[in-house]
Design a protein around this motif. Sequence first.
Motif, PDB file in Angstrom:
ATOM      1  N   LEU A 156      75.482  55.944  22.084  1.00 47.64           N
ATOM      2  CA  LEU A 156      74.129  56.308  21.686  1.00 47.64           C
ATOM      3  C   LEU A 156      73.500  57.174  22.775  1.00 47.64           C
ATOM      4  CD1 LEU A 156      72.638  52.997  20.230  1.00 47.64           C
ATOM      5  CD2 LEU A 156      74.018  54.705  19.100  1.00 47.64           C
ATOM      6  N   GLU A 214      68.066  56.615  21.941  1.00 49.41           N
ATOM      7  CA  GLU A 214      68.467  55.612  20.946  1.00 49.41           C
ATOM      8  C   GLU A 214      68.644  54.239  21.573  1.00 49.41           C
ATOM      9  OE1 GLU A 214      70.760  58.756  17.997  1.00 49.41           O
ATOM     10  OE2 GLU A 214      71.835  57.763  19.617  1.00 49.41           O
ATOM     11  N   ASN A 215      69.203  54.207  22.788  1.00 44.67           N
ATOM     12  CA  ASN A 215      69.327  52.934  23.493  1.00 44.67           C
ATOM     13  C   ASN A 215      67.966  52.303  23.722  1.00 44.67           C
ATOM     14  OD1 ASN A 215      71.960  51.790  24.577  1.00 44.67           O
ATOM     15  ND2 ASN A 215      72.286  53.962  24.922  1.00 44.67           N
ATOM     16  N   GLU A 238      65.151  53.005  22.114  1.00 50.07           N
ATOM     17  CA  GLU A 238      64.470  52.713  20.859  1.00 50.07           C
ATOM     18  C   GLU A 238      64.946  51.383  20.279  1.00 50.07           C
ATOM     19  OE1 GLU A 238      65.511  55.059  17.490  1.00 50.07           O
ATOM     20  OE2 GLU A 238      63.467  55.091  16.713  1.00 50.07           O
ATOM     21  N   LEU A 239      66.264  51.172  20.356  1.00 48.87           N
ATOM     22  CA  LEU A 239      66.839  49.922  19.867  1.00 48.87           C
ATOM     23  C   LEU A 239      66.237  48.740  20.618  1.00 48.87           C
ATOM     24  CD1 LEU A 239      69.261  48.765  18.106  1.00 48.87           C
ATOM     25  CD2 LEU A 239      70.577  48.830  20.192  1.00 48.87           C
ATOM     26  N   HIS A 240      66.158  48.898  21.936  1.00 44.66           N
ATOM     27  CA  HIS A 240      65.605  47.833  22.762  1.00 44.66           C
ATOM     28  C   HIS A 240      64.135  47.581  22.409  1.00 44.66           C
ATOM     29  CE1 HIS A 240      65.356  45.438  26.503  1.00 44.66           C
ATOM     30  NE2 HIS A 240      64.111  45.852  26.505  1.00 44.66           N
ATOM     31  N   ALA A 247      62.610  48.118  19.677  1.00 53.12           N
ATOM     32  CA  ALA A 247      62.478  47.463  18.379  1.00 53.12           C
ATOM     33  C   ALA A 247      62.795  45.977  18.479  1.00 53.12           C
ATOM     34  CB  ALA A 247      63.413  48.137  17.376  1.00 53.12           C
ATOM     35  N   MET A 248      63.860  45.666  19.210  1.00 56.70           N
ATOM     36  CA  MET A 248      64.279  44.271  19.353  1.00 56.70           C
ATOM     37  C   MET A 248      63.221  43.448  20.074  1.00 56.70           C
ATOM     38  SD  MET A 248      67.397  43.755  18.194  1.00 56.70           S
ATOM     39  CE  MET A 248      68.977  44.487  17.882  1.00 56.70           C
ATOM     40  N   TYR A 249      62.481  44.101  20.982  1.00 54.61           N
ATOM     41  CA  TYR A 249      61.493  43.370  21.751  1.00 54.61           C
ATOM     42  C   TYR A 249      60.092  43.485  21.142  1.00 54.61           C
ATOM     43  CZ  TYR A 249      64.772  41.999  25.340  1.00 54.61           C
ATOM     44  OH  TYR A 249      65.816  41.401  26.011  1.00 54.61           O
ATOM     45  N   ARG A 277      56.508  53.114  20.080  1.00 58.74           N
ATOM     46  CA  ARG A 277      57.823  53.207  20.736  1.00 58.74           C
ATOM     47  C   ARG A 277      57.993  54.481  21.535  1.00 58.74           C
ATOM     48  NH1 ARG A 277      60.662  51.086  15.454  1.00 58.74           N
ATOM     49  NH2 ARG A 277      59.917  48.950  15.615  1.00 58.74           N
ATOM     50  N   ARG A 314      65.002  50.623  30.678  1.00 57.17           N
ATOM     51  CA  ARG A 314      65.071  49.760  29.511  1.00 57.17           C
ATOM     52  C   ARG A 314      64.498  48.378  29.815  1.00 57.17           C
ATOM     53  NH1 ARG A 314      70.809  48.400  26.970  1.00 57.17           N
ATOM     54  NH2 ARG A 314      70.894  47.188  28.875  1.00 57.17           N
TER      55      ARG A 314
END
Lengths: 252, 349
Positions: free
Chosen positions: B109, B113-114, B116-118, B120-122, B129, B165
Motif C-alpha cells: 500500500l 493508504e496505510n 487511511e486504513l489506520h 479508519a480502524m481507530y 482523515r 501512524r
Amino acid sequence: MHRDLTAVYFTWKRELIRFFRARSRIIGSLGMPFFFLAVLGSGLNGAITLPGSSGNYMQFIFPGILGMVLMSGSISSGIMVIFDRQFGFLKETLVAPVSRPSIIFGKSLGGSTTALIQGMLMLVIATFLGVSINLAVVPAAVLLMVLIAMGFVSLGLVIASLVEDMHGFQLIMNFLVFPMFFLSGALFPLDNAPQIVRMISYIDPLTYGVEALRFLFLGSSSIPIAVSAGVLSVFMVGGTLLAAYLFNKIES
Amino acid sequence: MLEEKCDPPPKGKAGENGPFTIETTDLTKRFDQLTAVDSVSIKVNEGEIFGLLGPNGAGKTTLISMLVTMKKPNSGSAFVNGYDVTKNPGEVRNSIGIVFQDPSLDEELTAYENLELHAAMYGIEAKDRKREITSVIKIVDLEDRLNDVVKTFSGGMRRRLEIARGLLHCPKVLFLDEPTLGLDPQTRSSIWDAIRKMKKEKKVTIVLTTHYLEEADALCDRVAIIDHGKIVALDRSETLKNSLGGDIIVIESTDTARLETAFKTLPYAVGIKSLDGKITLKVSNGERKIPELLEVARKEGVEVKAVSLHKPTLDDVFLHYTGRAIREEGVSGKDSMKFRMRAFRARRN
C-alpha cells in the motif's frame, strides 16, 4: 458498530488494492486453469464422450475449472494472513480497537470479491475458447461463486491461524489444493468413478461447488442442487465461524 | 492548530490510580522457566518521554507488550491512561499508539493508504482523515512521499511513517519499541527530531525502549534501567549520572602522597584513591573544580603533569547498577537475525 462496519469496509478495500496492484498474480493465477481448459478441454474433446451427457468434454470440465479458479484464488487470499504475520502487518491489525470478527468478515468479503473477479475473467476466457454459456444463469452463478469463495477464504484463514510460518504454505497448496481439485470431479463425472474415489470426494467441499456450478451451467449434476447448496452453505458458515474463533485466539 | 483538532480519549477513573499516565504495580510476566518481567512498578508522568533502557532480552519488549494489552500479565496490575490493561483492554488500545520493534506496514500500500486504513480502524471520521494524515505526515517530513508505495521506502522512512501512524489517532501515550534499531546515525537523528517534535506539538506522553545509551540520554526525561526483568534504577538521566558521585578527575603529579593528604581536607572531594602516581577523585561539576585543585597543588609545591576529567555516562550508570557494561551483552541468535533482516531491508532500498 459503526466502527466495525468501517473496519469491514477497509479490510475489504485493502484486499482489493493489493489484488489490483499485483497484476502479474492475476495473470499467474489464471494461467493454469486456462491451460487445463484449453489443452485438456480441446485435446480430449474428440476422444471422450461422457456417458449420460450430451455436451462435449470442454463444456463438461468448464464448471470444474471455474471451481478451481475460485478455490485457489480464495484459499490463497485467506492464507495471505501468514504473509501479514511475516511482514508484521498482522500486529497492527490485532491491536486495532475493532472487533476481530469484523476483520475476519472484511477479509472474507475481500477474498471472495477478488476470487469472484477471477471467476468472471475465467467465464470470459471460456467463452473465447468456445464454451457456450447461458447468460441467464450468470446472476445465480455470481451468488454461487461468492458462496463457494467465502467458504474457501475461511478455510485459508483457518490454515493461516494454525500455521505459523511461510514454509507450511507451499505444503498446503500442494497437499490440499491440488488433491481437492482432482477429487472434486472437476475433470471426470463422479457417477462413473470407483467407489473409493467417490467416498473421498464426498468429504471434499469443492465437489459440491463444482456440482452446483455444473447444475447451473449444464442443467444437470450428479449431486442434487439442494444438497450441494446446503453443504456449501454449511461449509461457508461453519468455516467463517471457525476462522473467527481461531483468529480471536491469536495473541500477538 | 494541531492540538485543538486532536481529541484524545478521556482519561479513565481507576480508583486508587493517581495522576500518572501509566502506573504499574508488581507487574510480572513469566514464560515457562523465565521470568521476563519481574515485579516492575513504574509511574510515568503525563507529557514526559520515559525511557526503558536495557540490553537485549532484558524484558523491555515484554513489559511494553503488557502495557499495550498484547500479552497478559501473570500477576500485578498496570493502568494506562487510567484504564486497567487486563480489565479494559479496549479503552487502553484507544488511548495508545504503538510503533513496534519490527516493521508493521503493508508494503504493497502507499503511505497514504496505510495511514487511511489506520485512521479508519481507530475511529477517525471520514471527513477528518485527510486533514489528520496531512498533519502527522508533516511531523515526520514525508509529505512528498505520501502517495508512494511503501515497498520503495528506506528503513528510516518506514520507521518515520510508522511513527506518524502511531500518532494519527491522537493517542495519550505513544509506545516506541526500539525506534532506531538498525538505522544509521543520520537517520537516527532524524527520528529523534521527529520524536521531540511530536512531544512538543502533540503533547503526547512517550514511552520508548532502547539499548542505545545515547538515545536514552538525548531524548528521555526519565530513564528506567531494566535488567533481567527488574528495574534496577529509575530517575532523570542527569540524576542517575550524578548519583555515581560526580565527575571523575585523574591527576598525575610528582608527589602523589603529599597531594592526596592535601585533597583529603577538601570537603567536596570524595573517593580519593592513588594508584601508580595518579590520584583519582570524584567531585561534582568537575570542570569548575580543576582550577581549585591545581591551586592546592601549587600551594603544596607539587608539580602537576597531567589532568583528565571524565564525566560519568549512562554507560557508567549501567555498569554501576548491573555490574557489567551494556555493550558486552551477547546478542542472541534471534536478535541478530532480526537485526540482519532489518539491515537487509534498509539496504535494499
